[in-house]
Write a protein that holds these residues in place. Structure first.
Motif, PDB file in Angstrom:
ATOM      1  N   PHE A  56       0.893  -1.256   0.013  1.00 45.98           N
ATOM      2  CA  PHE A  56      -0.066   0.040   0.025  1.00 45.98           C
ATOM      3  C   PHE A  56       0.924   1.216  -0.073  1.00 45.98           C
ATOM      4  N   ASN A  57       1.646   1.235   0.860  1.00 43.71           N
ATOM      5  CA  ASN A  57       2.832   2.535   1.004  1.00 43.71           C
ATOM      6  C   ASN A  57       3.465   2.622  -0.252  1.00 43.71           C
ATOM      7  N   GLN A  58       3.821   1.572  -0.805  1.00 42.85           N
ATOM      8  CA  GLN A  58       4.541   1.685  -2.299  1.00 42.85           C
ATOM      9  C   GLN A  58       3.845   1.949  -3.353  1.00 42.85           C
ATOM     10  N   GLY A  59       2.493   2.025  -3.050  1.00 44.84           N
ATOM     11  CA  GLY A  59       1.516   2.422  -3.981  1.00 44.84           C
ATOM     12  C   GLY A  59       1.618   1.353  -5.352  1.00 44.84           C
ATOM     13  N   VAL A 117      -2.862   7.852 -15.890  1.00 45.01           N
ATOM     14  CA  VAL A 117      -2.574   7.295 -14.415  1.00 45.01           C
ATOM     15  C   VAL A 117      -3.731   6.467 -13.829  1.00 45.01           C
ATOM     16  N   TYR A 161      -1.526   1.019 -14.289  1.00 43.07           N
ATOM     17  CA  TYR A 161      -0.553   2.195 -14.546  1.00 43.07           C
ATOM     18  C   TYR A 161       0.686   1.933 -13.756  1.00 43.07           C
ATOM     19  N   CYS A 191       4.521   2.216 -15.304  1.00 46.62           N
ATOM     20  CA  CYS A 191       5.600   2.943 -14.660  1.00 46.62           C
ATOM     21  C   CYS A 191       6.593   2.140 -14.589  1.00 46.62           C
ATOM     22  N   LYS A 197      10.293   2.619 -15.834  1.00 46.21           N
ATOM     23  CA  LYS A 197      11.507   2.929 -15.173  1.00 46.21           C
ATOM     24  C   LYS A 197      12.807   2.059 -15.177  1.00 46.21           C
ATOM     25  N   ARG A 225       0.829  14.428  -4.971  1.00 43.28           N
ATOM     26  CA  ARG A 225       1.114  13.040  -5.164  1.00 43.28           C
ATOM     27  C   ARG A 225       0.739  12.530  -6.515  1.00 43.28           C
ATOM     28  N   GLU A 226      -0.197  13.437  -6.921  1.00 46.66           N
ATOM     29  CA  GLU A 226      -0.676  13.213  -8.553  1.00 46.66           C
ATOM     30  C   GLU A 226       0.211  13.357  -9.510  1.00 46.66           C
ATOM     31  N   ASN A 277       2.684  10.674  -9.445  1.00 47.85           N
ATOM     32  CA  ASN A 277       2.155   9.679 -10.247  1.00 47.85           C
ATOM     33  C   ASN A 277       2.573   9.661 -11.773  1.00 47.85           C
ATOM     34  N   TYR A 326       9.147   7.941  -4.337  1.00 38.53           N
ATOM     35  CA  TYR A 326       7.734   7.649  -4.424  1.00 38.53           C
ATOM     36  C   TYR A 326       7.168   7.190  -3.003  1.00 38.53           C
ATOM     37  N   GLU A 327       7.507   6.056  -2.336  1.00 42.09           N
ATOM     38  CA  GLU A 327       7.125   5.562  -1.516  1.00 42.09           C
ATOM     39  C   GLU A 327       6.830   6.617  -0.217  1.00 42.09           C
ATOM     40  N   ASN A 367       3.814   8.812  -1.178  1.00 48.16           N
ATOM     41  CA  ASN A 367       2.516   8.066  -0.916  1.00 48.16           C
ATOM     42  C   ASN A 367       2.345   7.783   0.165  1.00 48.16           C
ATOM     43  N   LYS A 368       3.291   7.648   1.264  1.00 51.15           N
ATOM     44  CA  LYS A 368       3.013   7.449   2.472  1.00 51.15           C
ATOM     45  C   LYS A 368       2.434   8.671   3.317  1.00 51.15           C
ATOM     46  N   TYR A 402       0.757  11.077   1.791  1.00 61.10           N
ATOM     47  CA  TYR A 402      -0.497  11.205   1.122  1.00 61.10           C
ATOM     48  C   TYR A 402      -1.703  10.540   2.046  1.00 61.10           C
ATOM     49  N   HIS A 403      -1.189   9.043   2.364  1.00 60.03           N
ATOM     50  CA  HIS A 403      -2.423   8.389   3.250  1.00 60.03           C
ATOM     51  C   HIS A 403      -2.215   8.883   4.381  1.00 60.03           C
TER      52      HIS A 403
END
Lengths: 488, 314
Positions: free
Chosen positions: A61-64, A238, A243, A247, A251, B92-93, B96, B107-108, B111-112, B114-115
């Motif tokens: 979740f944290n890593q998206g 996105v 998505y 990425c 990357k 964050r968008e 993305n 990014y992590e 993202n953290k 943001y949450h």
């Protein structure tokens, strides 16, 4: 070693011996490959697994590493459930799989060349004409066009299952925009973080070399006259469910991730808009469906594509991977002819088994299907993601009648297969806080370039998390496992 | 690099920076007002109005402001474009859409962050979470800055993010100066000393996390002159306008060193502005602080739109 005595974490494991369990045999003994890992896992309590499971979830979740689900009105960000028990494939077994999927990819490529050129296989009556002519995925625009390097299906995802006879069967070929490969790598990383100790006891093939092979493959199919090609990956954006994967691939292979609005076509060459002005693009790994790639040629309302892209492609100024029009060959109706197709082009026996398939368009088959729906799986030929599938023995009488009606209305659209029993694998289940049997399949990833073929030594083991469920797709509540291919 | 992505990186930098300044401003103003030396500085409407002024929300009658509403709007109201939650959502968008260019580690972190903000309970925030929330926002942005500096290639990606951050920092510091200057003017009546020694200068320095260092340098209670000199012209103060412009200049050159001498370019304009500020004295500024502040803000807007024209036009 019996599972329930020496392994506290498996003490409540219900082994349904009618199913093919990849870890335990019919006599409830642990299969040799899994002995060590079971021993290692027994050092942990079930509470340890509950904690590790929570941590793994939070990490994803944290890593998206998430995807969007559209089932409700609102799109939701979800993680792809990850299971802590890896699936192990022995070296010998893998060798067969690898040869088999390469054989299929090559045969499909030759088949595509043929149906877009001389159509010999049809003329010789091996594949019926109307399967091609009625296929919505056959693109007339591709007729007599030679794609760079002669490759159509650069990237293939082959879905395999292990049946109750212990053999692998191909369930379907995906040669449009197969997804999921990034999860293979994520799963490996997640398992390494959670239970690194187990990796000391097995010699496992790496899965991190996919991107470099992808780039090499893309560069191998560059247009004529280009020395060092500029490759890009085009994404719908996105909000697309894959998505994260787009990425990840861009990357790790060091190529630009673009959207349709970043590209334009001038005099049949494709350019991207950079901070230093236009830059020519030579190879496009596209993760946009055929019909959306160019509003001037296909769907006019597409805002994802690039106007004029198809014309540039047909001039040979840019390569598209996969080529447009591949969908005609991963159609589930064509699938049934795969043994003949392999034989016809390669003069070889198929290495991997095909599931026997009945065509609703064939009157004899249709009769059989209508009489035996309860024992069959009915699938639409051109849907992905597990949508539209009816499993006979799960249907009520009324539902069976309904399915019959639907089939009779549009027989070309459906095929039927015997209900295959997918093998099961021990899977940690949140709700019951225990390991239980769940059905799994395997998606492999094959790359085909000019003088280049590559199969990722691993693949995505998808697991149907609902008890008894056979549909493993992530959009239908499936999860996945790290998949180990052993070196020897 | 794609022009669209360059634009996203630039604005990501701006929004991260903006979120932090807003959080700090709210934090310092709120807590320093609690024991302010005069009545006006202590009064709720005065402080709430000052917060609104900082985010450019106009108020007809400040006596009608409700504390919980103001805090919610600035902190967690997703419908207000200036709120901290909106800033981080947009940042964050933007991250993305440039995710293939930035590191997994960075990014992590975003993202953290943001949450964390998305799941922060509104009631807790307006009742007793202000300190916790705003300091955590500051900490998270510090982490982001560290990840940007230590995990990204120092190439054009980095240059674009830093351009966004520094232009935004200069803008926010100038806006904070403007707001507190207005506050100080209003608070004159409450002091025996004139505007020069107002309590608002201390608050201003704290809003910029520069109070301690300013005291070390000047060894005296901050006055208008010393505060403005420190926050505008001191190149060593990492929050000063001068420092931000210097950095902007460095990064525009990193992006494209050839354009520096073309008179129409953003690089040229930034260089010119930098030279002017370098040789300004605080006495010149003090003649009309208001005009100086307005001019600075206008120049910063001009830089941003010139960059847009030159690099982000897609």
């Amino acid at each position: 070693m019996k599972y329930n005595k020496s392994n506290p974490i498996f003490s409540s494991y219900q082994n349904n011996t009618n199913l093919f369990d990849e870890i335990f045999d019919k006599n409830e003994n642990v299969r040799p490959t899994y002995k060590k890992i079971l021993e290692l896992y027994s050092d942990h309590s079930i509470q340890d697994f509950a904690n590790l499971n929570e941590k793994a979830k939070a990490s994803f979740f944290n890593q998206g590493i998430t995807f969007q689900v559209y089932s409700d009105k609102k799109a939701q960000e979800k993680i792809f459930p990850f299971d802590l028990f890896p699936r192990i494939i022995e070296a010998k077994e893998w060798e067969t799989i690898e040869k088999g999927v390469i054989q299929r990819s090559k045969a499909l490529n030759l088949f595509l060349w043929d149906v877009y050129h001389k159509k010999n296989i049809i003329k010789e009556g091996i594949v019926p004409m109307d399967l091609i002519s009625t296929s919505g995925n056959y693109l007339r625009q591709m007729i007599d066009f030679n794609p760079p390097g002669g490759i159509y299906n650069h990237i293939s995802g082959t879905d395999l299952i292990k049946h109750s006879d212990g053999k692998y069967y191909v369930l379907e070929d995906n040669i449009r925009c197969p997804s999921g490969v990034s999860y293979v790598i994520c799963n490996r990383n997640a398992l390494k973080r959670a239970l690194f100790g187990v990796f000391n006891h097995y010699e496992i093939q790496t899965v991190t070399d996919y991107s470099e092979n992808l780039l090499e493959m893309l560069e191998s199919v560059k247009p004529k006259g280009v020395d060092s090609p500029t490759c890009v990956l085009i994404t719908p954006g996105v909000y697309n469910s894959a998505y994260y994967e787009h990425c990840y691939l861009a990357k790790t292979s060091g190529i630009e991730l673009v959207e349709g609005r970043d590209l334009f076509v001038e005099k049949d060459f494709v350019y991207m808009k950079t901070i230093n002005g236009p830059k020519r693009v030579d190879v496009i790994y596209r993760r946009i469906d055929d019909l959306f790639i160019d509003p001037m040629e296909f769907r006019k309302d597409s805002v994802l594509g690039v106007p004029g892209l198809f014309a540039a492609y047909k001039k040979g100024n840019v390569t598209l991977a996969n080529a447009p029009g591949t969908g005609v060959a991963d159609d589930k109706a064509i699938y049934t002819y795969m043994p003949q197709i392999i034989k016809y082009y390669l003069n070889e026996e198929p290495i991997l088994n095909n599931v026997h398939t009945y065509h609703c368009s064939n009157p004899d088959d249709l009769k059989y299907i209508l009489e035996n729906i309860a024992n069959l799986v009915i699938k639409p030929v051109d849907e992905a993601g597990g949508y539209g599938i009816s499993i006979g023995n799960r249907l009520t009488k009324e539902e069976i009648e309904k399915v019959k009606m639907v089939i009779k209305e549009n027989p070309r659209k459906y095929i039927a297969q015997p209900i295959m029993s997918l093998s099961v694998h021990a899977t940690y289940i949140d709700e019951t806080n225990s390991f239980e049997q769940r059905h799994v399949d395997l998606r492999t990833y094959t790359l085909l370039g000019q003088d280049k073929e590559f199969v990722l030594k691993g693949g995505l083991t998808r697991v149907a998390l609902q008890k008894g469920n056979l549909i493993v797709n992530s959009s239908q509540g499936g999860g996945s496992k790290d998949t180990w291919v052993l070196k020897k | 690099m794609l022009a669209r992505v360059a634009n996203d990186l630039f604005w990501m930098g701006r929004y991260i920076e903006r979120a932090e300044h807003t959080a700090r401003f709210v934090n310092v103003n709120y807590f320093s007002s609690l024991d302010a030396p005069n009545k006006l500085s202590q009064s709720r409407p005065f402080v709430l109005n000052s917060m609104y002024a900082m985010v450019n929300e106009r108020v007809e009658d400040e006596s009608e402001l409700i504390e919980e509403d103001v805090l919610f709007n600035i902190g967690l109201n997703p419908d207000k474009i200036y709120s901290i939650i909106s800033c981080i959502k947009i940042a964050r968008e933007n991250a993305n859409s440039s995710r293939d260019l930035i590191s997994t580690e960075f990014y992590e972190s975003i993202n953290k962050f943001y949450h964390y903000i998305m799941s922060y309970p509104k009631d807790t925030f307006v009742k007793n979470g202000l300190y916790d929330f705003t300091t955590t926002v500051s900490e998270h942005t510090a982490i982001l800055r560290a990840k940007i500096r230590s995990t990204l290639l120092h190439n054009e990606v980095y240059a674009l993010i830093m351009l966004g951050m520094n232009i935004e920092r200069a803008t926010q510091i100038t806006r904070i100066i403007k707001t507190k200057f207005d506050d100080a003017e209003r608070a004159i009546g409450g002091y025996t000393n004139p505007i020069k020694n107002s309590y608002e200068w201390t608050t201003l320095l704290k809003c910029a996390e520069s109070y301690d260092m300013m005291r070390r340098l000047y060894r005296k209670t901050p006055t208008q002159l010393t505060t403005l000199e420190f926050l505008i012209l001191n190149p060593d103060c990492p929050r000063s306008v001068m420092n931000s412009i210097n950095q902007t200049y460095t990064h525009i050159n990193q992006l494209d060193s050839l354009k520096l001498h073309s008179t129409n370019s953003s690089a040229f304009f930034i260089g010119k502005m930098r030279s002017e500020y370098e040789f300004k004295t605080i006495e010149e500024i003090q003649e009309s602080v208001k005009k100086f502040v307005e001019d600075t803000l206008n120049n910063l807007v001009k830089i941003s739109s010139k960059l847009e024209e030159e690099y982000f036009n897609y």
